[in-house]
Design a protein around this motif. Sequence first.
Motif, PDB file in Angstrom:
ATOM      1  N   PRO A   6     -30.246  26.283   9.498  1.00 31.58           N
ATOM      2  CA  PRO A   6     -29.290  26.092   8.422  1.00 31.58           C
ATOM      3  C   PRO A   6     -28.343  27.264   8.255  1.00 31.58           C
ATOM      4  N   SER A   7     -28.655  28.377   8.882  1.00 32.56           N
ATOM      5  CA  SER A   7     -27.846  29.580   8.758  1.00 32.56           C
ATOM      6  C   SER A   7     -27.851  30.294  10.099  1.00 32.56           C
ATOM      7  N   PRO A   8     -26.718  30.873  10.484  1.00 30.96           N
ATOM      8  CA  PRO A   8     -26.710  31.599  11.753  1.00 30.96           C
ATOM      9  C   PRO A   8     -27.688  32.766  11.768  1.00 30.96           C
ATOM     10  N   GLY A   9     -28.088  33.261  10.602  1.00 28.28           N
ATOM     11  CA  GLY A   9     -29.016  34.381  10.517  1.00 28.28           C
ATOM     12  C   GLY A   9     -30.457  34.010  10.786  1.00 28.28           C
ATOM     13  N   VAL A  10     -30.789  32.720  10.739  1.00 25.71           N
ATOM     14  CA  VAL A  10     -32.177  32.292  10.968  1.00 25.71           C
ATOM     15  C   VAL A  10     -32.393  32.167  12.474  1.00 25.71           C
ATOM     16  N   VAL A  11     -32.734  33.309  13.066  1.00 24.54           N
ATOM     17  CA  VAL A  11     -32.964  33.376  14.510  1.00 24.54           C
ATOM     18  C   VAL A  11     -34.192  34.235  14.767  1.00 24.54           C
ATOM     19  N   VAL A  12     -34.805  34.055  15.916  1.00 25.97           N
ATOM     20  CA  VAL A  12     -35.939  34.892  16.300  1.00 25.97           C
ATOM     21  C   VAL A  12     -35.481  36.344  16.319  1.00 25.97           C
ATOM     22  N   GLY A  13     -36.248  37.201  15.671  1.00 27.75           N
ATOM     23  CA  GLY A  13     -35.921  38.617  15.598  1.00 27.75           C
ATOM     24  C   GLY A  13     -35.257  39.038  14.295  1.00 27.75           C
ATOM     25  N   ALA A  14     -34.844  38.071  13.478  1.00 29.64           N
ATOM     26  CA  ALA A  14     -34.203  38.396  12.203  1.00 29.64           C
ATOM     27  C   ALA A  14     -35.222  38.971  11.227  1.00 29.64           C
ATOM     28  N   ALA A  15     -34.780  39.913  10.406  1.00 24.16           N
ATOM     29  CA  ALA A  15     -35.643  40.512   9.378  1.00 24.16           C
ATOM     30  C   ALA A  15     -35.576  39.671   8.110  1.00 24.16           C
ATOM     31  N   VAL A  16     -36.718  39.500   7.483  1.00 23.96           N
ATOM     32  CA  VAL A  16     -36.798  38.751   6.226  1.00 23.96           C
ATOM     33  C   VAL A  16     -37.570  39.576   5.202  1.00 23.96           C
ATOM     34  N   VAL A  17     -37.281  39.306   3.926  1.00 27.66           N
ATOM     35  CA  VAL A  17     -37.986  39.950   2.825  1.00 27.66           C
ATOM     36  C   VAL A  17     -38.428  38.866   1.865  1.00 27.66           C
ATOM     37  N   CYS A  29     -40.543  39.776  10.210  1.00 25.82           N
ATOM     38  CA  CYS A  29     -39.639  39.447  11.309  1.00 25.82           C
ATOM     39  C   CYS A  29     -39.931  38.018  11.770  1.00 25.82           C
ATOM     40  N   ILE A  30     -38.881  37.251  12.012  1.00 27.30           N
ATOM     41  CA  ILE A  30     -39.050  35.877  12.493  1.00 27.30           C
ATOM     42  C   ILE A  30     -39.531  35.927  13.949  1.00 27.30           C
ATOM     43  N   LEU A  31     -40.690  35.303  14.188  1.00 25.84           N
ATOM     44  CA  LEU A  31     -41.269  35.270  15.529  1.00 25.84           C
ATOM     45  C   LEU A  31     -40.935  34.001  16.286  1.00 25.84           C
ATOM     46  N   GLN A  32     -40.860  32.883  15.554  1.00 27.59           N
ATOM     47  CA  GLN A  32     -40.716  31.588  16.211  1.00 27.59           C
ATOM     48  C   GLN A  32     -40.047  30.598  15.265  1.00 27.59           C
ATOM     49  N   SER A  63     -29.904  40.220  10.763  1.00 28.01           N
ATOM     50  CA  SER A  63     -30.019  39.372  11.933  1.00 28.01           C
ATOM     51  C   SER A  63     -29.576  40.116  13.172  1.00 28.01           C
ATOM     52  N   PRO A  64     -30.279  39.929  14.288  1.00 30.88           N
ATOM     53  CA  PRO A  64     -29.856  40.597  15.526  1.00 30.88           C
ATOM     54  C   PRO A  64     -28.501  40.090  16.003  1.00 30.88           C
TER      55      PRO A  64
END
Length: 67
Positions: A6-17, A29-32, A63-64
């Motif tokens: 839903p967002s370009p930022g939701v990718v493997v490697g992105a940081a989340v809080v 960190c998003i793994l999968q 996001s990476p």
Amino acid sequence: MEMQPPSPGVVVGAAVVKRFPGYGVHRGCILQIDGGRVVVHWAATDERTTLSLKEAAKRVVASPLAD
């Protein structure tokens, strides 16, 4: 047909809080990304949880792909 995040930022490697009631705020960190589910690894606890794509989009802080 592959589902798009839903967002370009939701990718493997992105940081989340995320704030966990009673446990505080944790960074991960998003793994999968698997269909509508996102697997996050939480650095402080070394645990993994699953978020929906919608919730993950709200939690992304870096996001990476932003480089």
